[in-house]
Design an enzyme around this catalytic site. Sequence first.
Site, PDB file in Angstrom:
ATOM      1  N   ASP A  67       0.818  -1.216   0.000  1.00 42.13           N
ATOM      2  CA  ASP A  67       0.000   0.000   0.000  1.00 42.13           C
ATOM      3  C   ASP A  67       0.850   1.264   0.000  1.00 42.13           C
ATOM      4  O   ASP A  67       2.070   1.211   0.155  1.00 42.13           O
ATOM      5  CB  ASP A  67      -0.959   0.000   1.206  1.00 42.13           C
ATOM      6  N   ASN A 136      -7.373  -2.198  14.314  1.00 41.14           N
ATOM      7  CA  ASN A 136      -8.776  -2.498  13.997  1.00 41.14           C
ATOM      8  C   ASN A 136      -8.905  -3.711  13.083  1.00 41.14           C
ATOM      9  O   ASN A 136      -9.962  -3.959  12.514  1.00 41.14           O
ATOM     10  CB  ASN A 136      -9.451  -1.279  13.350  1.00 41.14           C
ATOM     11  N   HIS A 138      -7.169  -4.258  10.213  1.00 43.56           N
ATOM     12  CA  HIS A 138      -6.917  -4.095   8.772  1.00 43.56           C
ATOM     13  C   HIS A 138      -5.624  -4.797   8.367  1.00 43.56           C
ATOM     14  O   HIS A 138      -4.708  -4.968   9.175  1.00 43.56           O
ATOM     15  CB  HIS A 138      -6.925  -2.621   8.345  1.00 43.56           C
ATOM     16  N   GLU A 143      -9.565  -1.816   5.076  1.00 40.73           N
ATOM     17  CA  GLU A 143     -10.150  -1.395   6.348  1.00 40.73           C
ATOM     18  C   GLU A 143     -11.454  -2.148   6.640  1.00 40.73           C
ATOM     19  O   GLU A 143     -12.145  -2.575   5.714  1.00 40.73           O
ATOM     20  CB  GLU A 143     -10.470   0.103   6.287  1.00 40.73           C
TER      21      GLU A 143
HETATM   22  C1  GLP Z   1      -0.509   0.434   8.530  1.00 43.90           C
HETATM   23  C2  GLP Z   1      -0.245  -0.267   7.192  1.00 43.90           C
HETATM   24  C3  GLP Z   1      -0.277  -1.754   7.340  1.00 43.90           C
HETATM   25  C4  GLP Z   1       0.391  -2.129   8.626  1.00 43.90           C
HETATM   26  C5  GLP Z   1      -0.477  -1.692   9.771  1.00 43.90           C
HETATM   27  C6  GLP Z   1       0.164  -1.803  11.125  1.00 43.90           C
HETATM   28  O1  GLP Z   1      -1.432   1.440   8.458  1.00 43.90           O
HETATM   29  N1  GLP Z   1      -1.108   0.107   6.139  1.00 43.90           N
HETATM   30  O2  GLP Z   1       0.300  -2.381   6.220  1.00 43.90           O
HETATM   31  O3  GLP Z   1       0.581  -3.518   8.717  1.00 43.90           O
HETATM   32  O4  GLP Z   1      -1.012  -0.409   9.551  1.00 43.90           O
HETATM   33  O5  GLP Z   1       1.157  -0.837  11.259  1.00 43.90           O
HETATM   34  P1  GLP Z   1       2.242  -0.872  12.408  1.00 43.90           P
HETATM   35  O6  GLP Z   1       3.155  -1.990  12.078  1.00 43.90           O
HETATM   36  O7  GLP Z   1       2.927   0.464  12.323  1.00 43.90           O
HETATM   37  O8  GLP Z   1       1.535  -1.071  13.682  1.00 43.90           O
END
Ligand code: GLP
Length: 249
Positions: A67, A136, A138, A143
């Site tokens: 993403d 949440n 995702h 989402e």
């Molecule tokens: C982000 C990304 C995800 C990631 C998730 C957790 O927003 N879009 O690909 O796995 O949220 O992020 P983090 O590892 O910083 O907790």
Amino acid sequence: MKIKMVNNYQEMSNDAADLIEDQLKKKKASILGLATGGTPEGLYEELVRRYHLGRIDFQEVQTFNLDEYIGLPQDHPQSYAFYMWSRFFSQVNIDPARIHLPFSTTAGDAEAATAYDKQLKQAGGIDLQLLGIGENGHIGFNEPSSFLWADTHYAELSRETMEANARFFAWREDVPQQAITMGMAPILQARHIVLMASGKEKAHAVKEMLCSPISPWHPASFLQLHSKVEVVLDAEAAAELPPHVFAYK
Ligand code: GLP
């Protein structure tokens, strides 16, 4: 689905690095699906370290990132492109022509999303998909919602996601509200999935992913349907799990 609990963040990163090293030993020209965020930072560091030790060779590897924010140029320090280049791509021997990053300047641009799916298809799909998980539930920027998208698409970020990601930005208002993300299909079609989670903030999402009914309101729960998922958790992220899940095969 194999669930593994390790003691801390470093062990989680090493474990995920072992899985990637094994994958590249089996197939030098692997297609890796890559994730960003705080969770895999240690993994990328470990992969770079192993590359310098001569243990891993990325020359033939192809990568597809999950993403990207919309509204940040690729050289913005909080863009996922910048994250990947600074932490990983520029430090190993990967061929830039084999790096694929979703990018779009506007949420309505269907061409960028379709082109990304086409590249994914032409490559033959993902051998190993690396995932983190949002608080949440995702994955990528898929989402929670009443429905999920199969293909690459534009996502409006939820309030929870923007709040969680605000820690990377100087001001809350700077957090982009939209993103382009791989959809659920290529993730679920990946031949092998490795999901990492660390910290108590993830404990509830991890429990929902593994123990709740599959629901688009918890996108990660769809991983229950996949036959080759390895979940690597530190003790805090595993804190809400009932003991029987560690016996999943
Ligand atoms: C982000 C990304 C995800 C990631 C998730 C957790 O927003 N879009 O690909 O796995 O949220 O992020 P983090 O590892 O910083 O907790």
